[in-house]
Motif scaffolding. Structure first.
Motif, PDB file in Angstrom:
ATOM      1  N   ALA A 111       0.834  -1.200   0.000  1.00 21.16           N
ATOM      2  CA  ALA A 111       0.000   0.000   0.000  1.00 21.16           C
ATOM      3  C   ALA A 111       0.876   1.261   0.000  1.00 21.16           C
ATOM      4  O   ALA A 111       0.576   2.240  -0.696  1.00 21.16           O
ATOM      5  N   LEU A 112       1.968   1.234   0.784  1.00 22.30           N
ATOM      6  CA  LEU A 112       2.889   2.373   0.814  1.00 22.30           C
ATOM      7  C   LEU A 112       3.487   2.623  -0.573  1.00 22.30           C
ATOM      8  O   LEU A 112       3.557   3.768  -1.032  1.00 22.30           O
ATOM      9  N   ALA A 113       3.911   1.552  -1.257  1.00 19.75           N
ATOM     10  CA  ALA A 113       4.484   1.697  -2.599  1.00 19.75           C
ATOM     11  C   ALA A 113       3.431   2.189  -3.596  1.00 19.75           C
ATOM     12  O   ALA A 113       3.741   2.933  -4.529  1.00 19.75           O
ATOM     13  N   THR A 114       2.172   1.781  -3.405  1.00 21.52           N
ATOM     14  CA  THR A 114       1.098   2.202  -4.308  1.00 21.52           C
ATOM     15  C   THR A 114       0.909   3.713  -4.285  1.00 21.52           C
ATOM     16  O   THR A 114       0.725   4.354  -5.328  1.00 21.52           O
ATOM     17  N   PHE A 115       0.973   4.286  -3.090  1.00 24.62           N
ATOM     18  CA  PHE A 115       0.679   5.718  -2.945  1.00 24.62           C
ATOM     19  C   PHE A 115       1.934   6.579  -2.827  1.00 24.62           C
ATOM     20  O   PHE A 115       1.851   7.749  -2.451  1.00 24.62           O
ATOM     21  N   ALA A 116       3.101   6.000  -3.128  1.00 26.97           N
ATOM     22  CA  ALA A 116       4.353   6.746  -3.011  1.00 26.97           C
ATOM     23  C   ALA A 116       4.349   7.954  -3.946  1.00 26.97           C
ATOM     24  O   ALA A 116       3.960   7.846  -5.105  1.00 26.97           O
ATOM     25  N   TRP A 117       4.804   9.115  -3.423  1.00 28.78           N
ATOM     26  CA  TRP A 117       4.858  10.318  -4.250  1.00 28.78           C
ATOM     27  C   TRP A 117       6.295  10.781  -4.536  1.00 28.78           C
ATOM     28  O   TRP A 117       6.503  11.792  -5.190  1.00 28.78           O
ATOM     29  N   ASN A 118       7.279  10.024  -4.018  1.00 23.85           N
ATOM     30  CA  ASN A 118       8.668  10.352  -4.336  1.00 23.85           C
ATOM     31  C   ASN A 118       9.498   9.073  -4.316  1.00 23.85           C
ATOM     32  O   ASN A 118       9.050   8.042  -3.786  1.00 23.85           O
ATOM     33  N   PRO A 119      10.686   9.082  -4.889  1.00 21.72           N
ATOM     34  CA  PRO A 119      11.501   7.857  -4.960  1.00 21.72           C
ATOM     35  C   PRO A 119      11.821   7.255  -3.598  1.00 21.72           C
ATOM     36  O   PRO A 119      11.792   6.035  -3.431  1.00 21.72           O
ATOM     37  N   MET A 121      10.114   7.294  -0.783  1.00 25.81           N
ATOM     38  CA  MET A 121       8.961   6.592  -0.225  1.00 25.81           C
ATOM     39  C   MET A 121       8.730   5.274  -0.955  1.00 25.81           C
ATOM     40  O   MET A 121       8.430   4.243  -0.331  1.00 25.81           O
ATOM     41  N   PHE A 122       8.898   5.281  -2.273  1.00 16.92           N
ATOM     42  CA  PHE A 122       8.683   4.048  -3.039  1.00 16.92           C
ATOM     43  C   PHE A 122       9.746   3.005  -2.703  1.00 16.92           C
ATOM     44  O   PHE A 122       9.425   1.832  -2.492  1.00 16.92           O
ATOM     45  N   ILE A 123      11.016   3.412  -2.641  1.00 21.41           N
ATOM     46  CA  ILE A 123      12.088   2.470  -2.331  1.00 21.41           C
ATOM     47  C   ILE A 123      11.907   1.903  -0.922  1.00 21.41           C
ATOM     48  O   ILE A 123      12.146   0.714  -0.670  1.00 21.41           O
ATOM     49  N   THR A 124      11.447   2.734   0.020  1.00 18.16           N
ATOM     50  CA  THR A 124      11.164   2.243   1.372  1.00 18.16           C
ATOM     51  C   THR A 124      10.077   1.178   1.345  1.00 18.16           C
ATOM     52  O   THR A 124      10.179   0.140   2.011  1.00 18.16           O
ATOM     53  N   GLY A 125       9.026   1.432   0.575  1.00 20.96           N
ATOM     54  CA  GLY A 125       7.958   0.431   0.449  1.00 20.96           C
ATOM     55  C   GLY A 125       8.471  -0.871  -0.134  1.00 20.96           C
ATOM     56  O   GLY A 125       8.115  -1.956   0.343  1.00 20.96           O
TER      57      GLY A 125
END
Length: 478
Positions: A111-119, A121-125
């Motif tokens: 869910a975190l990766a789905t709504f990531a708005w920056n790199p 946040m996405f890499i953390t997901g």
């Protein structure tokens, strides 16, 4: 007038069910198998579902080409590095507990990766997804081997699980291409979150707690060195230049320290005595090779189909759908093959077929001939996948199943991770040399793919011969 007993009757001893009856599942067992296979499916799906979505992902999150590899590496590092640790923790603290925690973490991370708005946040997901996967994969496999007794039921369950695992990796590209074209890259992560949420609700009522009978202390020095060593190995294979060399050297040192620690530890994380069992050692080797070389083969074919044959990402995904059907059918039939040939012969034969068909790629051109070769290779691959799991886990007590399945799943995950960078380096180096010699881009890439396929085939065939000599010769002498 009496009639001769049928073969089925003859196989069933008095008071015992026939092999066909013994392999049947109760309704509850079927539901447990569905839950465990669904968990394995979304983990394997996660390895490939982003492959064709990476360009769109990079544009949306403003990630450069050098940063895009972290969309894959951030997942692979914890998922491959923590498998043995979580496999042991499952034996000590409860497989069901760790499985459910892993599914919950994987779902939240998706869910975190789905709504990531920056790199970042996405890499953390993605990293948290990998950590959840590292808990789910070994615990799911050990729950399977402790739920289904050794013999026809476990062979059949492992056949279903193995086919689902390989199917997920292949179908991920098909689903990823279709969903990215229609709904955007975020839908691929949302799909994982939705399936994970269903499992979070369904699993607790079906799965019973399971753990080893003994409760030794967790081997923290062993856990630190093996986890660090695997992290460095996977990172090194994803890096370039001096960083790659330094990371791989660090991995070798840490893994050597791990072996030394385990040889002296009173309660080791990984029993070296278990690794001395030929079925465990050579079965794990077979799993590592079949996964690493097939995932690399698929990667090479993806390059060939898109950059030489000029198929679109969606067409490439549909191409691999044919392989998915073959994988599913072969996985369902593998338990019967193992019953007839035995798991060791099936493992050796599966690797031999995979290697021989990969070798045929060197002289094959065109989408349809390549698909035929790929489907034949997939028959061998899936036979090897199922039989190596049976080989490694057979004859071990329930208290050791977490360790054994940790090895099984480590071979799977590390294999998927290391095969692609190794053969990709071979392909790129040869293609670059051909371009430097004056060849056009597409023919040069074809030359690189063919050389890498030859290396792939040679390695698989050599390991097939080694395992055949080590296991079949030993069994014949026993």
């Amino acid at each position: 007038m009496t009639t001769a007993p049928s073969r089925k009757d003859a196989e069933a001893a008095p008071g015992k069910p026939s092999l066909e009856h013994a392999a049947r599942f109760t309704t509850r067992a079927k539901l447990i198998l569905v839950v465990l296979c669904a968990a394995q499916f979304i983990i394997s799906l996660d390895f490939s579902i982003l492959n064709v979505a990476l360009p769109d992902l990079g544009r949306d999150l403003d990630m450069g080409q050098a940063d895009l590899q972290w969309a894959i590496t951030a997942f692979a590092l914890p998922s491959g590095g923590c498998l043995l640790l979580f496999g042991r923790m499952a034996d000590l603290y409860g497989r069901r507990r760790l499985f459910l925690g892993g599914i919950l973490l994987f779902t939240a991370a998706s869910a975190l990766a789905t709504f990531a708005w920056n790199p970042g946040m996405f890499i953390t997901g993605r990293a948290l997804q990998g950590l959840g996967a590292a808990a789910v994969v070994p615990t799911g496999m050990s729950l399977l081997t402790t739920t289904f007794p050794e013999g026809p039921q476990r062979n059949r369950a492992l056949g279903v699980s193995g086919s689902v695992l390989s199917l997920g990796f292949t179908v991920g590209m098909l689903i990823g291409g279709a969903m990215t074209d229609t709904l955007g890259w975020r839908s691929t992560m949302a799909l994982l979150a939705i399936v994970g949420a269903i499992l979070v609700v369904a699993a607790p009522g079906l799965l019973a707690e399971s753990r080893g009978a003994l409760h030794p202390r967790l081997d923290l020095p062993g856990a630190a060195t093996v986890t660090g060593g695997l992290f460095c190995l996977i990172y090194g294979l994803s890096a370039t230049g001096a960083v790659r060399v330094a990371a791989i050297l660090a991995a070798l040192l840490l893994l050597a320290a791990f072996v030394l620690i385990e040889s002296r530890a009173a309660q080791p994380l990984l029993s070296l005595t278990m690794l001395r069992r030929p079925t465990v050692a050579f079965g794990s080797l077979g799993g590592l090779v079949t996964f690493s070389m097939m995932s690399a083969f698929i990667f090479l074919l993806t390059l060939y189909l898109q950059d030489v044959v000029a198929l679109s990402p969606l067409q490439t995904g549909l191409f691999f759908g044919g392989q998915g059907v073959v994988l599913a059918v072969t996985g369902m039939a593998s338990s019967r093959v193992i019953r007839l040939l035995g798991e060791r012969r099936t493992l050796v034969a599966g690797l031999a077929v995979q290697g021989a068909c990969t070798a045929a790629m060197v002289a094959t051109e065109g989408a349809w001939p390549v698909l035929a070769v790929l489907c034949l290779a997939s028959v061998g691959h899936m036979s090897a996948v199922v039989s190596y799991g049976v080989t490694v886990t057979s004859g071990l007590p329930d208290s050791a199943q977490g360790l054994a399945t940790g090895l099984v799943t480590s071979a799977q995950q590390i294999g998927i991770t290391v095969g692609i960078p190794i053969l990709s380096a071979v392909c790129v180096a040869h293609a670059s040399a051909l371009r430097a010699a004056g060849q056009a881009s597409a023919p040069a890439l074809l030359g690189g793919v063919r050389l890498a396929a030859g290396v792939d085939a040679a390695l698989v065939l050599m390991v097939s011969l080694l395992i055949g000599y080590a296991l079949l010769r030993r069994k014949a002498r026993a």
